[in-house]
Design a protein around this motif. Structure first.
Motif, short mmCIF file in Angstrom:
data_model
loop_
_atom_site.label_atom_id
_atom_site.label_comp_id
_atom_site.label_asym_id
_atom_site.label_seq_id
_atom_site.Cartn_x
_atom_site.Cartn_y
_atom_site.Cartn_z
N LEU A 155 41.09 48.22 16.88
CA LEU A 155 40.91 46.84 17.37
C LEU A 155 41.72 46.05 16.49
CD1 LEU A 155 39.30 44.51 18.80
CD2 LEU A 155 37.65 44.73 16.89
N VAL A 156 41.99 46.19 15.18
CA VAL A 156 42.80 45.35 14.44
C VAL A 156 44.27 45.45 14.90
CG1 VAL A 156 44.02 45.51 12.19
CG2 VAL A 156 41.61 45.39 12.32
N LEU A 157 44.86 46.94 15.32
CA LEU A 157 45.79 47.04 15.90
C LEU A 157 46.37 46.03 17.00
CD1 LEU A 157 47.27 50.57 15.69
CD2 LEU A 157 48.32 48.62 14.67
N ARG A 158 45.09 45.91 18.07
CA ARG A 158 45.23 45.33 19.33
C ARG A 158 45.41 43.83 19.03
NH1 ARG A 158 43.01 46.86 24.64
NH2 ARG A 158 43.85 48.93 24.89
N LEU A 159 44.63 43.31 17.86
CA LEU A 159 44.83 41.80 17.75
C LEU A 159 45.97 41.68 16.85
CD1 LEU A 159 40.89 41.58 16.43
CD2 LEU A 159 41.94 40.72 18.49
N ARG A 166 50.51 42.10 9.88
CA ARG A 166 49.66 41.35 10.23
C ARG A 166 48.23 42.02 10.11
NH1 ARG A 166 51.52 39.71 15.00
NH2 ARG A 166 52.53 37.68 13.98
N ALA A 167 48.53 43.48 10.53
CA ALA A 167 47.09 44.10 10.58
C ALA A 167 46.68 44.29 9.26
CB ALA A 167 47.43 45.70 11.18
N GLN A 168 47.51 44.69 8.27
CA GLN A 168 47.08 44.88 6.87
C GLN A 168 46.63 43.32 6.37
OE1 GLN A 168 49.55 47.50 4.30
NE2 GLN A 168 51.09 46.89 5.95
N ASP A 169 47.00 42.17 6.75
CA ASP A 169 46.46 41.16 6.41
C ASP A 169 44.97 40.84 6.92
OD1 ASP A 169 48.85 40.16 5.10
OD2 ASP A 169 49.63 38.85 6.91
N GLU A 173 42.39 40.93 3.76
CA GLU A 173 41.92 39.53 3.48
C GLU A 173 40.66 39.11 4.38
OE1 GLU A 173 44.96 36.54 3.33
OE2 GLU A 173 46.36 37.91 2.87
N ASP A 174 39.87 39.94 5.16
CA ASP A 174 38.85 39.77 5.99
C ASP A 174 39.17 38.59 7.20
OD1 ASP A 174 37.37 41.99 4.88
OD2 ASP A 174 36.74 40.53 3.18
N LEU A 175 40.45 38.60 7.61
CA LEU A 175 40.63 37.57 8.64
C LEU A 175 40.02 37.74 9.88
CD1 LEU A 175 44.42 37.04 7.46
CD2 LEU A 175 42.38 35.66 6.98
N LEU A 176 39.58 38.89 10.16
CA LEU A 176 38.79 38.87 11.52
C LEU A 176 37.77 38.00 11.79
CD1 LEU A 176 38.70 42.91 11.91
CD2 LEU A 176 40.46 41.11 13.13
N GLU A 177 37.11 37.37 10.94
CA GLU A 177 36.01 36.52 11.02
C GLU A 177 36.42 35.19 11.32
OE1 GLU A 177 34.77 34.17 6.98
OE2 GLU A 177 35.82 35.86 6.32
N TYR A 178 37.71 34.98 11.36
CA TYR A 178 38.45 33.68 11.87
C TYR A 178 38.56 34.01 13.63
CZ TYR A 178 39.09 32.29 7.31
OH TYR A 178 38.96 32.07 6.03
N ARG A 179 38.34 35.23 13.93
CA ARG A 179 38.44 35.22 15.54
C ARG A 179 37.13 34.68 16.14
NH1 ARG A 179 37.74 40.53 19.32
NH2 ARG A 179 36.13 40.98 17.62
N ASP A 180 35.91 34.90 15.47
CA ASP A 180 34.88 34.39 15.87
C ASP A 180 34.55 32.83 15.75
OD1 ASP A 180 33.64 36.82 16.29
OD2 ASP A 180 32.88 37.05 14.42
N ARG A 211 47.49 29.27 3.52
CA ARG A 211 47.60 28.94 4.66
C ARG A 211 47.11 30.04 5.76
NH1 ARG A 211 51.11 23.44 6.17
NH2 ARG A 211 50.31 22.37 4.25
N GLU A 212 47.03 31.04 5.36
CA GLU A 212 46.88 32.26 6.17
C GLU A 212 45.56 32.09 6.93
OE1 GLU A 212 48.48 35.11 7.86
OE2 GLU A 212 49.48 34.26 6.29
N PRO A 213 44.54 31.72 6.43
CA PRO A 213 43.25 31.45 7.37
C PRO A 213 43.45 30.68 8.65
CG PRO A 213 42.66 31.73 4.91
CD PRO A 213 44.20 31.40 4.99
N ALA A 214 44.31 29.70 8.39
CA ALA A 214 44.53 28.66 9.46
C ALA A 214 45.53 29.48 10.22
CB ALA A 214 45.20 27.21 8.85
N ARG A 215 46.70 30.26 9.93
CA ARG A 215 47.50 30.86 10.69
C ARG A 215 46.63 32.00 11.61
NH1 ARG A 215 50.60 31.18 5.97
NH2 ARG A 215 52.41 29.54 5.79
N ALA A 216 45.78 32.72 10.83
CA ALA A 216 45.09 33.63 11.67
C ALA A 216 44.25 33.07 12.84
CB ALA A 216 44.19 34.32 10.64
N PHE A 217 43.61 31.54 12.59
CA PHE A 217 42.76 30.87 13.50
C PHE A 217 43.50 30.77 14.68
CE2 PHE A 217 41.31 26.70 14.77
CZ PHE A 217 40.04 27.17 15.03
#
Length: 302
Positions: A155-159, A166-169, A173-180, A211-217
């Motif tokens: 899933l991380v690779l798809r995203l 980016r997958a390692q980020d 950094e638990d950035l997947l929560e920003y998808r929700d 700014r990485e959370p905002a970029r991921a968002f």
């Protein structure tokens, strides 16, 4: 070559963005090289410090270009993230790009070609590299994260669209929560009269030190709209969806907004990303709120 892998080959120089010499230590650089020798796909970080490639670095590189070979048949200078060169550094490099010594191979890498000065681009032969195929990229992640479930890594690779950095980020950094949060943001952008809810949602993103959370968002917003286009085109879900686990949510979104101008929505998100990259913009909250207002107008037009 083991010396190249350990960054100790005298004829190979690797340049990457760092803080100013007065604000970095030898220990920090040694830590970066040790990390990259273990994981060449790692993202280089100097937390809390501004990084760039300065003119002093380029001047030193030009001087070393004139030295005799130590071991190999030619010198190799690799400038990673070349878009991070300061304008004066890029201009200082032009002469070396135009008339390099016959034994010098100069390589510039970038994921943002448009941010390189036109005078630099015009002196280079441009080669484009595609992301690693998914099975190969998945094998790399499984080696780096042996304890992560295979399904989560897929899933991380798809995203990340097979972008290993980016997958390692996302993983570290638990950035997947920003998808929700991105999906919830779209719901609240339709009903922007509930401004207090929108502010509560955006506050942890905008107040993060980096700014990485905002970029991921914003990245997850782009992936969502990309999936909307794929479903509208009736393409096979398993081959094209970035969010295969949210297929039902995507279908409901399309049914609720059947004539949404997706191209305009994507343009607004990309504009917000560009604004976020501008160091003069100190308030990500204003960028995200402006995006919400403009998206609300697009969503209500349909």
């Amino acid at each position: 070559c083991q010396k190249i892998a350990r960054f100790t080959h005298p004829d190979v120089q690797w340049i990457f963005p760092t803080p100013a010499e007065s604000k970095r230590s030898d220990e920090e650089l040694q830590r970066v090289f040790a990390l990259l020798s273990r994981n060449p796909y790692a993202r280089i970080r100097f937390p809390g410090k501004n990084v760039f490639i300065g003119i002093d670095t380029i001047r030193r590189l030009k001087k070393e270009a004139g030295f005799h070979l130590a071991e190999g048949r030619r010198k190799v200078f690799l400038i990673s993230q070349a878009e991070q060169m300061r304008p004066e550094a890029a201009n200082a490099l032009l002469k070396l790009l135009e008339e390099p010594p016959p034994n010098l191979l100069l390589i510039l890498t970038t994921a943002n070609l448009h941010r390189l000065l036109p005078t630099v681009r015009s002196r280079c032969q441009i080669l484009r590299f595609s992301p690693l195929p998914e099975p190969q990229a998945l094998a790399v992640l499984q080696r780096l994260y042996p304890d992560e479930p295979a399904g989560r890594l897929q899933l991380v690779l798809r995203l990340s669209q097979n972008n290993l950095k980016r997958a390692q980020d996302f993983l570290e950094e638990d950035l997947l929560e920003y998808r929700d949060l991105a999906v919830d943001f779209l719901r609240k952008a339709v009903l922007i009269n509930r401004a207090h809810e929108l502010l509560q949602l955006l506050e942890p993103i905008a107040q993060a030190r980096q700014r990485e959370p905002a970029r991921a968002f914003l990245w997850f917003l782009l992936l969502w709209f990309q999936d909307v286009l794929h479903l509208r085109a009736h393409l096979p879900q398993n081959q094209h969806l970035n969010n295969p686990d949210l297929a039902d949510n995507l279908q409901r979104f399309i049914q609720f907004l059947p004539t949404l101008d997706v191209e305009q929505a994507v343009w607004l998100v990309e504009q917000a990303l560009q604004q976020l990259e501008d160091p003069r913009n100190f308030t990500p909250m204003l960028i995200l709120l402006e995006l919400a207002i403009k998206l609300n107008q697009v969503l209500k037009k349909q």
